[in-house]
Scaffold this motif. Structure first.
Motif, PDB file in Angstrom:
ATOM      1  N   LYS A 128      39.750  36.860  67.365  1.00 54.15           N
ATOM      2  CA  LYS A 128      40.618  36.671  66.213  1.00 54.15           C
ATOM      3  C   LYS A 128      40.288  37.702  65.143  1.00 54.15           C
ATOM      4  N   TYR A 129      41.308  38.376  64.627  1.00 52.21           N
ATOM      5  CA  TYR A 129      41.156  39.316  63.521  1.00 52.21           C
ATOM      6  C   TYR A 129      41.677  38.647  62.251  1.00 52.21           C
ATOM      7  N   GLY A 130      40.785  38.453  61.296  1.00 51.21           N
ATOM      8  CA  GLY A 130      41.138  37.747  60.075  1.00 51.21           C
ATOM      9  C   GLY A 130      41.226  38.663  58.869  1.00 51.21           C
ATOM     10  N   PHE A 131      41.881  38.184  57.822  1.00 46.10           N
ATOM     11  CA  PHE A 131      42.095  38.949  56.598  1.00 46.10           C
ATOM     12  C   PHE A 131      42.009  38.001  55.409  1.00 46.10           C
ATOM     13  N   LYS A 132      41.284  38.422  54.368  1.00 42.01           N
ATOM     14  CA  LYS A 132      41.232  37.684  53.105  1.00 42.01           C
ATOM     15  C   LYS A 132      41.287  38.686  51.953  1.00 42.01           C
ATOM     16  N   TYR A 133      41.675  38.178  50.773  1.00 42.57           N
ATOM     17  CA  TYR A 133      41.686  39.026  49.589  1.00 42.57           C
ATOM     18  C   TYR A 133      41.166  38.246  48.391  1.00 42.57           C
ATOM     19  N   SER A 134      40.701  38.974  47.411  1.00 44.06           N
ATOM     20  CA  SER A 134      40.187  38.377  46.183  1.00 44.06           C
ATOM     21  C   SER A 134      40.890  39.009  44.992  1.00 44.06           C
ATOM     22  N   THR A 135      41.193  38.214  44.004  1.00 45.00           N
ATOM     23  CA  THR A 135      41.805  38.723  42.777  1.00 45.00           C
ATOM     24  C   THR A 135      40.835  38.708  41.599  1.00 45.00           C
ATOM     25  N   ASN A 136      39.558  38.362  41.870  1.00 53.63           N
ATOM     26  CA  ASN A 136      38.574  38.296  40.783  1.00 53.63           C
ATOM     27  C   ASN A 136      37.288  39.054  41.132  1.00 53.63           C
ATOM     28  N   GLY A 137      37.469  40.178  41.825  1.00 59.47           N
ATOM     29  CA  GLY A 137      36.316  41.026  42.113  1.00 59.47           C
ATOM     30  C   GLY A 137      35.372  40.489  43.161  1.00 59.47           C
ATOM     31  N   GLY A 138      35.846  39.591  44.025  1.00 58.12           N
ATOM     32  CA  GLY A 138      35.031  39.064  45.100  1.00 58.12           C
ATOM     33  C   GLY A 138      34.320  37.766  44.789  1.00 58.12           C
ATOM     34  N   LEU A 139      34.558  37.172  43.622  1.00 59.16           N
ATOM     35  CA  LEU A 139      33.933  35.889  43.307  1.00 59.16           C
ATOM     36  C   LEU A 139      34.465  34.766  44.194  1.00 59.16           C
ATOM     37  N   SER A 140      35.722  34.863  44.546  1.00 60.18           N
ATOM     38  CA  SER A 140      36.325  33.911  45.474  1.00 60.18           C
ATOM     39  C   SER A 140      37.397  34.637  46.272  1.00 60.18           C
ATOM     40  N   PHE A 141      37.732  34.068  47.439  1.00 56.92           N
ATOM     41  CA  PHE A 141      38.694  34.721  48.320  1.00 56.92           C
ATOM     42  C   PHE A 141      39.792  33.759  48.722  1.00 56.92           C
ATOM     43  N   SER A 142      40.905  34.329  49.100  1.00 52.59           N
ATOM     44  CA  SER A 142      42.056  33.558  49.550  1.00 52.59           C
ATOM     45  C   SER A 142      41.757  32.883  50.877  1.00 52.59           C
ATOM     46  N   PRO A 143      42.558  31.905  51.281  1.00 55.34           N
ATOM     47  CA  PRO A 143      42.415  31.348  52.632  1.00 55.34           C
ATOM     48  C   PRO A 143      42.621  32.434  53.680  1.00 55.34           C
ATOM     49  N   GLU A 144      42.033  32.213  54.823  1.00 54.26           N
ATOM     50  CA  GLU A 144      42.114  33.202  55.904  1.00 54.26           C
ATOM     51  C   GLU A 144      43.544  33.345  56.425  1.00 54.26           C
ATOM     52  N   GLN A 145      43.950  34.595  56.623  1.00 52.05           N
ATOM     53  CA  GLN A 145      45.192  34.888  57.326  1.00 52.05           C
ATOM     54  C   GLN A 145      44.832  35.543  58.654  1.00 52.05           C
ATOM     55  N   THR A 146      45.481  35.098  59.726  1.00 49.88           N
ATOM     56  CA  THR A 146      45.239  35.692  61.032  1.00 49.88           C
ATOM     57  C   THR A 146      46.120  36.916  61.191  1.00 49.88           C
TER      58      THR A 146
END
Length: 244
Positions: free
Chosen positions: A17-35
């Motif tokens: 599985k190849y996953g992807f996440k992003y953060s809008t606060n400099g890496g303090l928290s991340f979005s739910p995983e997208q496949t």
């Protein structure tokens, strides 16, 4: 957008599985995983799949798009995914044109494993620049470069490998782009002779290896790779000279 992006792979049962996440606060928290993709199992042992399952660092464009490359173990190609941000903040991924390459796994001196290892950057024009390693006509691994000016729909090919190396393998490339769209590429150049040449010659390499073995693991055999009959003669002369 000031976002931080991360890609990764993991094994889910027999699948990759190849996953992807992003953060809008400099890496303090991340979005739910997208496949990004779910590769069904291929007919290779787990250690080879682990080597083949490489995914690029996500490359962000000035228009908010994200480009990702990874090894598709089934179709034997470098797959391309283009992510476009939705109003909700998540990303919708579409397929770019894959790059057909014979995937393989190289085990080098010291246990360093290398595969196609695709890496990408996006410049200020939203052109995608891709580098990867692959077997060349000479049987050695070399670094190749391609560019897309239409978000991965087509690729401009540069069939000649980067660099001109007569020996060894060039693997694991990285690529960067500056504000003027200048591209820089770096990679490993692994040769079978570097440990001997670095020591100054065969005799010096054997002497240093012998000293190390006596300190760390007495009785361990020393194996020397030779390039020609002159190297063999040098080893024989050294053994005769140093034997009691």
């Amino acid at each position: 957008l000031g976002r931080v992006f991360v890609t990764y792979y993991k094994f889910i049962g027999p699948d990759t599985k190849y996953g992807f996440k992003y953060s809008t606060n400099g890496g303090l928290s991340f979005s739910p995983e997208q496949t990004v993709s779910l590769n069904p199992p291929a007919s290779q042992p787990p250690e080879v799949l682990n080597c083949l399952s490489s995914v690029s660092i996500p490359a962000a464009g000035s228009n908010g798009m994200v480009a990702i490359a990874y090894n598709d173990n089934i179709s034997s190609s470098i797959a391309i995914k283009i992510g476009i941000p939705n109003p909700s903040g998540s990303y919708s991924f579409t397929d770019g044109t894959p790059i057909s390459v014979p995937l393989g796994c190289l085990s080098t001196f010291g246990g360093l494993n290398a595969a196609t290892y695709p890496m990408m950057v996006v410049d200020n024009n939203n052109y995608i620049h891709l580098v990867y390693s692959n077997n060349s006509a000479s049987g050695k691994w070399q670094i190749y470069y391609k560019k897309s000016v239409d978000l991965g729909e087509t690729w401009i090919s540069y069939p000649t490998p980067l660099g001109d190396f007569t020996g060894g393998n060039t693997i694991q490339p990285t690529i960067a782009v500056d504000e003027n769209n200048a591209i820089s590429i770096s990679f490993y150049h692994v040769t079978e002779d570097n440990h001997i040449d670095y020591c100054g010659g065969i005799e010096q390499a054997i002497a240093r290896a012998w000293e190390y073995v006596q300190k760390k693991k007495p009785g361990l055999k020393i194996e020397v790779e030779t390039r020609n009959i002159e190297d063999v003669k040098t080893i024989e002369f050294y053994i005769d000279k140093t034997s009691p």
